[in-house]
Every structure is written in C-alpha cells, then in structure tokens.
Design an enzyme around this catalytic site. Structure first.
Site, PDB file in Angstrom:
ATOM      1  N   GLU A 102       1.221  -0.839   0.126  1.00 41.90           N
ATOM      2  CA  GLU A 102       0.029   0.250  -0.010  1.00 41.90           C
ATOM      3  C   GLU A 102       1.089   1.108   0.390  1.00 41.90           C
ATOM      4  OE1 GLU A 102      -3.014   1.521   2.578  1.00 41.90           O
ATOM      5  OE2 GLU A 102      -3.408  -0.531   1.945  1.00 41.90           O
ATOM      6  N   ASP A 139      -2.582  -3.305   2.614  1.00 39.37           N
ATOM      7  CA  ASP A 139      -2.649  -3.643   4.522  1.00 39.37           C
ATOM      8  C   ASP A 139      -4.088  -4.202   4.689  1.00 39.37           C
ATOM      9  OD1 ASP A 139      -1.363  -1.466   5.341  1.00 39.37           O
ATOM     10  OD2 ASP A 139      -2.699  -0.160   6.064  1.00 39.37           O
ATOM     11  N   TYR A 195      -1.556  -4.475  13.999  1.00 39.17           N
ATOM     12  CA  TYR A 195      -2.299  -3.937  13.194  1.00 39.17           C
ATOM     13  C   TYR A 195      -3.639  -2.951  13.156  1.00 39.17           C
ATOM     14  CZ  TYR A 195      -5.621  -2.198   8.870  1.00 39.17           C
ATOM     15  OH  TYR A 195      -5.687  -2.363   7.472  1.00 39.17           O
TER      16      TYR A 195
END
Length: 692
Positions: free
Chosen positions: A7, A103, A300
């Site tokens: 990303e 992601d 995350y």
C-alpha cells in the site's frame, strides 16, 4: 516470479527486506524471484460525474439523480507514473503470480483490487494477511499466503461502500447546493454525525439550570449528607434543626468489591483514550499509531476487536514483560485468559505492542508516537493483570428524624491499578482511588455532635461533544447496552476523516483550550441539518447501512440489493424534496450576488480575480484577466459580467484590433460549454443600411 504490491513505499521496503528483494529500481524492488512495488494510497478511484456526460460538469437540478448504469474508474491525479510502473510489471511474462500486500482490511483490499481490475490483469492472486510489520510476522505471512478469491466478499463490501458514498455524496451535495445557492456538503456518514452535534447543541440551549441544596453534617472525622432539596427554605430549616444536635450512626455496611482489568484497545477506544488523556484528535491518534505500526512497534491499528487469539497465548507474556519495563514494573501479573477470545476477533486482534519495543529507544520517537506507545503498553499490562480489590463502606446516620449518609472506599489490593499508578505518578497525576477518601472507623449506635452547613449546587446541561464522546456516539449509534450488538456509523478507519471533513467544509468547529476541545456546529451546519430530510441525517438508517455492508462481507446480502436501496432512496429524495420556506434566512449570502450561475443556478460573486460561482465545486468563473478581453485592451467589469449573466450577452465598445490597430464595437456572447474555462463569441452590430 511473484509481483508483490504493497500500500505504501515504506511498507514495501519492509516486505522486500524480508523476502530478499533488495535491488532498488524505479518504482519497485527486485530480488530472489520477487518484484515488490507499491501503491500510494488509492491509485484508482471512482470517476467524477462529468466523465459519464459532459453536461454533469454543470450542477443542475434537472440532471439529478446521477446514477451510473456502469461504473467508471480513473487513475488518481498525479499518480499516473506509479500506475504505469505497476502495469508494466504485471505484463512481464516471467510474472506468474501476484501477492496483494496492501493493508489487511476493507480499504486495503479495495486499493489493490481496483488497480488489478483497472489494468485488466488475469494472473492468479495470493493474499498476504498479517497483523504486524515485524520481520517474523511478514515471513510467517509469506509461508501462509491465502487465496485472493477468499477476499472477494470483502472487496465487494468495500466497493459498495465507495459507490454508496459516491451516490449519496454527489447527488445530495448537488441537490442542496443548487436549491439553496451555496456549497452544502452532504455525506452518507458525515451528515448523520453533524446531526448528532446539532441535536446536542439544541439540548444544551434548551436546558434550564435548576439549583439544589444539600445539608451536610460535619461529624469531626467525616461528613454525612442528606438528600438533594429543591427548596432553599426547606434546606435552611433542616440545617438549623440539625446544627449542634446529636447524630446517631444507624448502620455501618462494608462490602468487598472488585474492578476487573480494562479490555485491550481497538482503534476507536484508543482514539477516545488519547483524546481524553492527551488531547489528541482522532486523526492525530490514527496517524501516530499508523506510524508506530510501520515502525514495527505495534500491531495493525485499524481493528474493531479488543481481544487476542488463542495462538498468541504463549508469545504475548514476553511482550507484557517488555511493556511493563516502560513503567519500571518487575514481574508483572499475566492472566492471558481474560484477553483471549477467538469469537470476538474478526480480521485483526486488538492493538498491542510488538516484541520490537524491546530494542526501541522510546525517547527517540516524536512526542505523539511516544505517548501513544506508552498508553498501548500500559493497557496491555493492565489488561492481563489481576482485579483491583477494594472495601466500600456505607454509613447511614440519623439526626432527629432525618437520614444522612456517607460512602467511602479503601483499596485492599491495587491489582492492575498498580501499573496505572506508576504511569500517572510519572505524569504527576492521581488515580481516582487516591482522590476517593476512606471513611474512619465508626460503630452502629455511636453518637456524634453535628456542625451543619448547606452546600449549594445546580443541575448541569449536557456537555458538548469531544473527539472522545463523538467517536463513542458514532460507534454506538443504536444505543446498545454493553454486551449487545453495537451498530455504528462509519468504521474505525474512517471516523477520524469524517470529523476532519466536517471542519474542513465549514460545517463544524473545534473550540476550547489546552487538552479539552469541543465540537460546535457552525450556523451553516445547523442550517444544513434544518433543511435535510430524515433519510439523509438519520443515524439509525446509516447504522443499518453499515450493518448491511457487514452482511455483504459475510455473504448474506447481495451488493446489487444494497446499491438498489441506496439508489431508490436517492431517487425519492430528488423527486419529493421541497425547498424550506424562507431559506434565505437560513443561508444568507455575506457577499452580494451579481447574478445567477448558468451551470448550477447558485450565486455568482465578485472576488479579486474575477466573478465566480459561490459554489466552489461548480467551477464557473469569469476571470478579470481573461485573454479574450485583455487582447482587445478591455476590462471585464462588474457591469459587463452582470449583463452577461442576466442576458447571456453584452455590448463592448472600443475593442482594439491587433490586426489593424483600429477599434470596433461588438456584442460579446457567453458561450459556456462547462469546461475549465468559459468561452465567448462575438457578434457585430449591423451598420446603417447594412447587415451584421
């Protein structure tokens, strides 16, 4: 050879280092049978309305609703080079497989898939799904790549969200902007959020403070209080009756209670805590925690879970011990059972530090990242700690026939609060328990002499929303109880952006001092909510839409059904909405209009450079330095602009001819085709006895 697409460039570099793609090229890296490239956020996005028909460049009521039968996608402006690089890499004959390494969430899936679809790639896709940027997590993820097709429903959910936002945003923004003559930004999630703010302000304005009076008796070592009284005279009589009188202890009840450790953070609770403790906005917290994730220091961040998974029970205790070191705590208690629940983890587990914090010099981090890392570490150590045990004492006493009471609290075992004390002590702050006073020893039947006083108070209005409380309201739009299913508006990843957009579009402001800042809707924001119908501003309806997006992800609702309901609502809105009477009082123009915009029917106003539509999204402008006029040595004056807007044409005398050096008269005709610049045509008045 595999092509890995991340990303961001920083994430791509971390992945490339693990899989051995260390040879840096222009826009990608190569090595060990891997190519690693990256997006820069969204490389592909839904096309603007005018890409379907040039007439949509003008904002006109007659063109609504705009509902694309077949959706178009365009490369995001300024990102053409990276898109070209990825396209060339995909076409390489040696590339036999792609790895989606964006992601691991709804938006990340959308970013990759739109690129893949736009480039018409047909090569097989594997999915890297990880919750940490640590080298060990990346390596483990590559050993267990998943099939890209497993995430088709996640992609469909993300695409439906984007299309729904486009349909509602484009049509509702144009509808209300055209009808009310100025830019009024309307959004599927933004407008209900603004509606909550406006409702809160109305409740605050309508609130009427009422005083109350409490008689308190000082018994020497502690204070007992009576019930709140509305009548001041009644309180004065009671105070006089009790002052100097004997007070008998009626009951002394002591109960041992406990307070369980707090749950781990998901993104929203982290943002709320950071706002409450540190004064960070939701957007700031998201930025700080994202940076920490990319630096491999936390897991995350865009998660909605507050639990860990069973497979983490053996590795997390070492992380707890490292995190405890931040607060100089040795041998922390670790009870993993209370933080593990597979059934409450969907895509990603709760946010916790990684083992990389062991080698981290926290002082080297920027201030915001330091503070966020500390509270994430603190929460992990607290969450696996033991319950805090305390004794609660309730004393009731009687003076004459009136009953008074007092409540006290004393800590028996700090439990998880011991580390919280260390954290707050470092900040020179007290815990709530340290503020709560313990009651002295008292026995039933014991008699004291009272010194009576009256404490005056008043009822408080609801408080203005902060980032903390507004995020909570967005998360729990259906007002569910603690253990019930919460239906929120927006997602953990998008709520911060929505709050900032409300401010950017002039519909709300942040006001306040130091750490505590409040959201206040602007007059324009209040007026917008006043004219919006319930379907657009309903928190409950928007929460239902969010729930339907989850159903698409689970495969229990078809994307077609969802988008048809959004389209039907939009058609109904355009066909049935009626302008509120006396709207000019709701949306007064601060600047005098010189005419009506031919594109969107809004107001055209004068500024330094020209005469522009007040609706900034419209784009109509008559520039004072237009070459059409300057070449003729004429100025585009306010009078000429007004005439052009009113009649579509204006007489211009004494125009200079570059060819002949002479002057002439002409009729200037407004010839607007909706492009970036407005065009003009000329007609020449007929001479006496002749033709034009």
């Amino acid at each position: 050879m595999k092509l890995v697409i991340a990303e961001k460039p920083s994430v791509a570099q971390s992945i490339a280092a693990v899989i051995g793609a260390t040879d840096r090229k222009d826009g990608y890296m190569e090595g060990k049978d891997f190519l690693v490239s990256w997006c820069v956020g969204h490389l592909v996005e839904l096309a603007s309305a005018d890409s379907y028909d040039e007439k949509y460049a003008k904002w006109q009521y007659e063109d609504l609703p705009i509902l694309p039968p077949d959706w178009k996608y365009v490369i995001s402006k300024g990102k053409e080079k990276q898109m070209k690089i990825i396209g060339e890499l995909m076409k390489r004959t040696e590339v036999t497989q792609l790895v989606a390494a964006t992601d691991a969430g709804r938006e990340g899936e959308l970013i990759f898939r739109l690129v893949y679809e736009k480039l018409s790639c047909k090569k097989p896709v594997k999915r890297l799904w990880i919750s940490s940027m640590e080298e060990s997590a990346i390596a483990e993820g590559f050993r267990n790549l998943r099939n890209g097709s497993d995430y088709e429903l996640l992609y469909q959910s993300a695409l439906c969200r984007a299309k729904a936002d486009w349909i509602v945003g484009i049509n509702a923004t144009r509808l209300f902007s055209v009808l009310y003559g100025q830019t009024l930004n309307v959004g599927r999630v933004m407008s209900p959020t603004l509606a909550m703010m406006v409702e809160r302000e109305e409740n605050i304005s309508a609130f009427r403070t009422t005083p109350f009076y409490t008689v308190q008796l000082d018994l020497g070592g502690f204070m007992v209080s009576g019930e709140k009284l509305q009548d001041k005279k009644e309180a004065e009589i009671l105070c006089n009756d009790c002052d100097g009188q004997n007070v008998t202890i009626e009951t002394v009840e002591q109960k041992e209670k406990s307070e369980k450790p707090p749950k781990l953070y998901d993104l929203t609770t982290l943002q709320r805590e950071a706002n409450r403790q540190l004064g960070f906005t939701a957007e700031q917290t998201l930025e700080y925690v994202q940076n920490l994730y990319e630096k491999k220091l936390v897991t995350y961040p865009r998660t909605d879970s507050r639990y860990l998974t069973e497979d983490m029970k053996d590795t997390v205790p070492a992380v707890v011990e490292t995190a405890a070191g931040f607060f100089s705590l040795q041998n922390p208690s670790v009870n993993m059972k209370q933080v593990i629940d597979n059934s409450k983890v969907s895509d990603h587990h709760a946010i916790i530090p990684t083992m990389s914090v062991k080698n981290c010099d926290i002082q080297s981090l920027p201030y915001g990242e330091q503070e966020i890392l500390r509270i994430i570490a603190l929460r992990l150590v607290c969450a696996v700690g033991e319950s805090c045990r305390y004794a609660e004492t309730v004393i009731t006493a009687k003076c004459n026939s009136s009953v008074f009471s007092a409540k006290g609290k004393s800590i028996l075992d700090d439990g998880w609060k011991s580390v919280e004390k260390l954290y707050l002590a470092d900040k020179k702050e007290q815990t709530q328990e340290e503020k709560d006073a313990a009651l002295p020893h008292a026995c039933q039947g014991e008699v004291f002499s009272a010194k009576a006083t009256i404490k005056e108070g008043k009822t408080s209005p609801p408080k203005h929303f902060t980032d903390d409380t507004l995020l909570s309201a967005m998360e729990n739009a259906n007002n569910a109880m603690e253990d019930a299913e919460r239906k929120g508006i927006g997602t953990p990843a998008t709520r911060a952006g929505i709050l900032e957009k409300l401010i950017k579009t002039g519909l709300a402001e942040r006001k306040g001092e130091k750490k505590t800042k409040y959201f206040i809707p602007t007059p324009k924001g209040i007026s917008l909510i006043t004219v919006l119908p319930e379907a657009i501003k309903s928190v409950q309806l928007t929460a239902e839409w969010e729930e339907q997006l989850k159903q698409i992800e689970r495969g229990t609702l078809s994307p077609k059904t969802f988008l048809e309901s959004i389209s039907y609502m939009t058609k109904d809105l355009v066909s049935t909405y009626e302008v509120i009477k006396e709207a000019n009082t709701l949306f007064p123009s601060k600047i005098q209009s010189i005419g009506q915009c031919p594109r969107c029917k809004g107001s055209v106003i004068e500024n330094k450079k020209g005469f522009c539509c007040e609706n900034r999204n419209c784009g109509f402008a008559l520039w004072k330095e237009s070459k059409f006029f300057t070449a003729k040595k004429k100025a585009l004056t306010k009078a000429i602009a007004t005439e052009l807007l009113k009649k579509g044409k204006a007489i211009l005398t004494g125009c200079y001819s570059e060819k002949t050096g002479k002057t002439y008269d002409a009729v200037i005709i407004l010839d607007d085709t909706g492009g970036q610049y407005v065009n003009f045509k000329m007609e020449f008045p007929a001479k006496k006895g002749g033709k034009k």
